[in-house]
Motif scaffolding. Structure first.
Motif, PDB file in Angstrom:
ATOM      1  N   ASP A 121       0.811  -1.224   0.000  1.00  0.00           N
ATOM      2  CA  ASP A 121       0.000   0.000   0.000  1.00  0.00           C
ATOM      3  C   ASP A 121       0.842   1.271   0.000  1.00  0.00           C
ATOM      4  OD1 ASP A 121      -2.340  -1.485  -0.024  1.00  0.00           O
ATOM      5  OD2 ASP A 121      -2.490  -1.517   2.165  1.00  0.00           O
ATOM      6  N   ASN A 122       2.092   1.171   0.412  1.00  0.00           N
ATOM      7  CA  ASN A 122       2.983   2.340   0.438  1.00  0.00           C
ATOM      8  C   ASN A 122       3.799   2.472  -0.834  1.00  0.00           C
ATOM      9  OD1 ASN A 122       2.181   3.033   3.083  1.00  0.00           O
ATOM     10  ND2 ASN A 122       3.611   1.526   3.925  1.00  0.00           N
ATOM     11  N   GLY A 123       3.568   1.583  -1.803  1.00  0.00           N
ATOM     12  CA  GLY A 123       4.289   1.651  -3.065  1.00  0.00           C
ATOM     13  C   GLY A 123       5.643   0.951  -3.052  1.00  0.00           C
ATOM     14  N   ASN A 124       5.941   0.223  -1.969  1.00  0.00           N
ATOM     15  CA  ASN A 124       7.201  -0.505  -1.877  1.00  0.00           C
ATOM     16  C   ASN A 124       7.065  -1.873  -2.551  1.00  0.00           C
ATOM     17  OD1 ASN A 124       8.413   1.520  -0.171  1.00  0.00           O
ATOM     18  ND2 ASN A 124       7.144   0.717   1.463  1.00  0.00           N
ATOM     19  N   THR A 125       8.030  -2.233  -3.374  1.00  0.00           N
ATOM     20  CA  THR A 125       8.026  -3.537  -4.029  1.00  0.00           C
ATOM     21  C   THR A 125       8.364  -4.612  -3.014  1.00  0.00           C
ATOM     22  OG1 THR A 125       8.692  -2.568  -6.145  1.00  0.00           O
ATOM     23  CG2 THR A 125       9.100  -4.928  -5.847  1.00  0.00           C
ATOM     24  N   PHE A 126       7.499  -5.632  -2.900  1.00  0.00           N
ATOM     25  CA  PHE A 126       7.791  -6.724  -1.975  1.00  0.00           C
ATOM     26  C   PHE A 126       7.945  -8.061  -2.684  1.00  0.00           C
ATOM     27  CE2 PHE A 126       3.140  -6.675  -1.921  1.00  0.00           C
ATOM     28  CZ  PHE A 126       2.822  -8.021  -2.013  1.00  0.00           C
ATOM     29  N   ALA A 127       7.708  -8.088  -4.003  1.00  0.00           N
ATOM     30  CA  ALA A 127       7.932  -9.314  -4.765  1.00  0.00           C
ATOM     31  C   ALA A 127       8.097  -8.960  -6.238  1.00  0.00           C
ATOM     32  CB  ALA A 127       6.776 -10.288  -4.591  1.00  0.00           C
ATOM     33  N   GLU A 128       8.851  -9.800  -6.930  1.00  0.00           N
ATOM     34  CA  GLU A 128       9.017  -9.662  -8.367  1.00  0.00           C
ATOM     35  C   GLU A 128       8.702 -11.004  -9.009  1.00  0.00           C
ATOM     36  OE1 GLU A 128      12.643  -7.777  -9.616  1.00  0.00           O
ATOM     37  OE2 GLU A 128      12.626  -6.455  -7.872  1.00  0.00           O
ATOM     38  N   MET A 129       8.083 -10.947 -10.200  1.00  0.00           N
ATOM     39  CA  MET A 129       7.684 -12.164 -10.903  1.00  0.00           C
ATOM     40  C   MET A 129       8.291 -12.145 -12.302  1.00  0.00           C
ATOM     41  SD  MET A 129       3.655 -12.035  -9.880  1.00  0.00           S
ATOM     42  CE  MET A 129       3.511 -10.437 -10.664  1.00  0.00           C
ATOM     43  N   ARG A 130       8.502 -13.363 -12.845  1.00  0.00           N
ATOM     44  CA  ARG A 130       9.110 -13.462 -14.174  1.00  0.00           C
ATOM     45  C   ARG A 130       8.763 -14.809 -14.804  1.00  0.00           C
ATOM     46  NH1 ARG A 130      14.457 -14.896 -16.488  1.00  0.00           N
ATOM     47  NH2 ARG A 130      14.892 -13.368 -18.080  1.00  0.00           N
ATOM     48  N   THR A 131       8.548 -14.797 -16.115  1.00  0.00           N
ATOM     49  CA  THR A 131       8.348 -16.032 -16.875  1.00  0.00           C
ATOM     50  C   THR A 131       8.911 -15.837 -18.275  1.00  0.00           C
ATOM     51  OG1 THR A 131       6.753 -17.739 -17.490  1.00  0.00           O
ATOM     52  CG2 THR A 131       6.010 -15.473 -17.690  1.00  0.00           C
ATOM     53  N   VAL A 132       9.350 -16.927 -18.885  1.00  0.00           N
ATOM     54  CA  VAL A 132       9.880 -16.912 -20.244  1.00  0.00           C
ATOM     55  C   VAL A 132       8.969 -17.763 -21.110  1.00  0.00           C
ATOM     56  CG1 VAL A 132      11.846 -17.458 -21.728  1.00  0.00           C
ATOM     57  CG2 VAL A 132      12.238 -16.637 -19.398  1.00  0.00           C
ATOM     58  N   LEU A 133       8.548 -17.210 -22.245  1.00  0.00           N
ATOM     59  CA  LEU A 133       7.651 -17.897 -23.164  1.00  0.00           C
ATOM     60  C   LEU A 133       8.392 -18.192 -24.461  1.00  0.00           C
ATOM     61  CD1 LEU A 133       4.655 -15.429 -22.667  1.00  0.00           C
ATOM     62  CD2 LEU A 133       5.184 -17.491 -21.348  1.00  0.00           C
ATOM     63  N   ASP A 134       8.264 -19.443 -24.933  1.00  0.00           N
ATOM     64  CA  ASP A 134       8.957 -19.851 -26.153  1.00  0.00           C
ATOM     65  C   ASP A 134       8.011 -20.259 -27.280  1.00  0.00           C
ATOM     66  OD1 ASP A 134      11.647 -19.534 -25.211  1.00  0.00           O
ATOM     67  OD2 ASP A 134      11.374 -21.360 -24.027  1.00  0.00           O
ATOM     68  N   GLY A 135       6.713 -20.288 -27.033  1.00  0.00           N
ATOM     69  CA  GLY A 135       5.765 -20.689 -28.062  1.00  0.00           C
ATOM     70  C   GLY A 135       5.885 -22.149 -28.431  1.00  0.00           C
ATOM     71  N   ASP A 136       6.250 -22.976 -27.460  1.00  0.00           N
ATOM     72  CA  ASP A 136       6.469 -24.401 -27.699  1.00  0.00           C
ATOM     73  C   ASP A 136       5.311 -25.266 -27.205  1.00  0.00           C
ATOM     74  OD1 ASP A 136       6.787 -24.081 -25.002  1.00  0.00           O
ATOM     75  OD2 ASP A 136       8.734 -25.074 -24.887  1.00  0.00           O
ATOM     76  N   GLY A 137       4.237 -24.648 -26.725  1.00  0.00           N
ATOM     77  CA  GLY A 137       3.083 -25.384 -26.228  1.00  0.00           C
ATOM     78  C   GLY A 137       3.106 -25.642 -24.734  1.00  0.00           C
ATOM     79  N   SER A 138       4.209 -25.301 -24.072  1.00  0.00           N
ATOM     80  CA  SER A 138       4.295 -25.568 -22.634  1.00  0.00           C
ATOM     81  C   SER A 138       3.472 -24.558 -21.843  1.00  0.00           C
ATOM     82  CB  SER A 138       5.752 -25.537 -22.161  1.00  0.00           C
ATOM     83  OG  SER A 138       6.309 -24.254 -22.363  1.00  0.00           O
ATOM     84  N   THR A 139       3.014 -24.989 -20.672  1.00  0.00           N
ATOM     85  CA  THR A 139       2.280 -24.112 -19.773  1.00  0.00           C
ATOM     86  C   THR A 139       3.293 -23.215 -19.076  1.00  0.00           C
ATOM     87  OG1 THR A 139       0.643 -25.853 -19.423  1.00  0.00           O
ATOM     88  CG2 THR A 139       0.688 -24.049 -17.812  1.00  0.00           C
ATOM     89  N   PRO A 140       3.104 -21.899 -19.112  1.00  0.00           N
ATOM     90  CA  PRO A 140       4.070 -20.989 -18.490  1.00  0.00           C
ATOM     91  C   PRO A 140       4.191 -21.214 -16.983  1.00  0.00           C
ATOM     92  CG  PRO A 140       2.535 -19.782 -19.877  1.00  0.00           C
ATOM     93  CD  PRO A 140       2.018 -21.175 -19.770  1.00  0.00           C
ATOM     94  N   VAL A 141       5.396 -21.046 -16.491  1.00  0.00           N
ATOM     95  CA  VAL A 141       5.670 -21.128 -15.058  1.00  0.00           C
ATOM     96  C   VAL A 141       6.123 -19.742 -14.615  1.00  0.00           C
ATOM     97  CG1 VAL A 141       7.125 -22.151 -13.277  1.00  0.00           C
ATOM     98  CG2 VAL A 141       6.338 -23.546 -15.193  1.00  0.00           C
ATOM     99  N   VAL A 142       5.394 -19.156 -13.676  1.00  0.00           N
ATOM    100  CA  VAL A 142       5.742 -17.838 -13.162  1.00  0.00           C
ATOM    101  C   VAL A 142       6.607 -18.020 -11.922  1.00  0.00           C
ATOM    102  CG1 VAL A 142       4.856 -15.691 -12.182  1.00  0.00           C
ATOM    103  CG2 VAL A 142       3.650 -16.766 -14.089  1.00  0.00           C
TER     104      VAL A 142
END
Length: 103
Positions: free
Chosen positions: A16-37
């Motif tokens: 609520d104070n605008g401080n980052t408490f987590a970061e998320m990332r995923t890589v997509l290759d268009g290979d049919g796999s379900t993305p993992v965040v």
């Protein structure tokens, strides 16, 4: 089959104070796999449970779950679009490990 184009999606989760408490990332290759965040937290721990797990403020857990859900939905959408570009069945994206069974 070889795929050349990759997309990286990322996002920050703020309190609520605008401080980052987590970061998320995923890589997509268009290979049919379900993305993992992948999620990396930077949230302050306020204590520990008897089993050793950290206690974090509940409001942050809810914000994190909502942010993960939004990024996962966007990742699935973009992975499907990339699959179409690569000639891969986009319906594979919604079934974990289905891309391995498509041969």
């Amino acid at each position: 089959m070889e795929f050349n184009k990759s997309i990286i999606l990322s996002g920050k989760v703020k309190d609520d104070n605008g401080n980052t408490f987590a970061e998320m990332r995923t890589v997509l290759d268009g290979d049919g796999s379900t993305p993992v965040v992948m999620t990396m937290g930077r949230q302050d721990v306020v204590g520990f449970n008897d089993d050793g797990t950290p206690i974090i403020p509940k409001v942050h857990e809810e914000k994190l779950k909502e942010a993960q859900k939004k990024l996962q939905a966007e990742a699935i959408k973009q992975q499907k679009e990339l699959c179409v570009e690569n000639g891969v069945d986009p319906d594979l994206v919604n079934i974990i490990s289905a891309e391995r069974r498509r041969r």
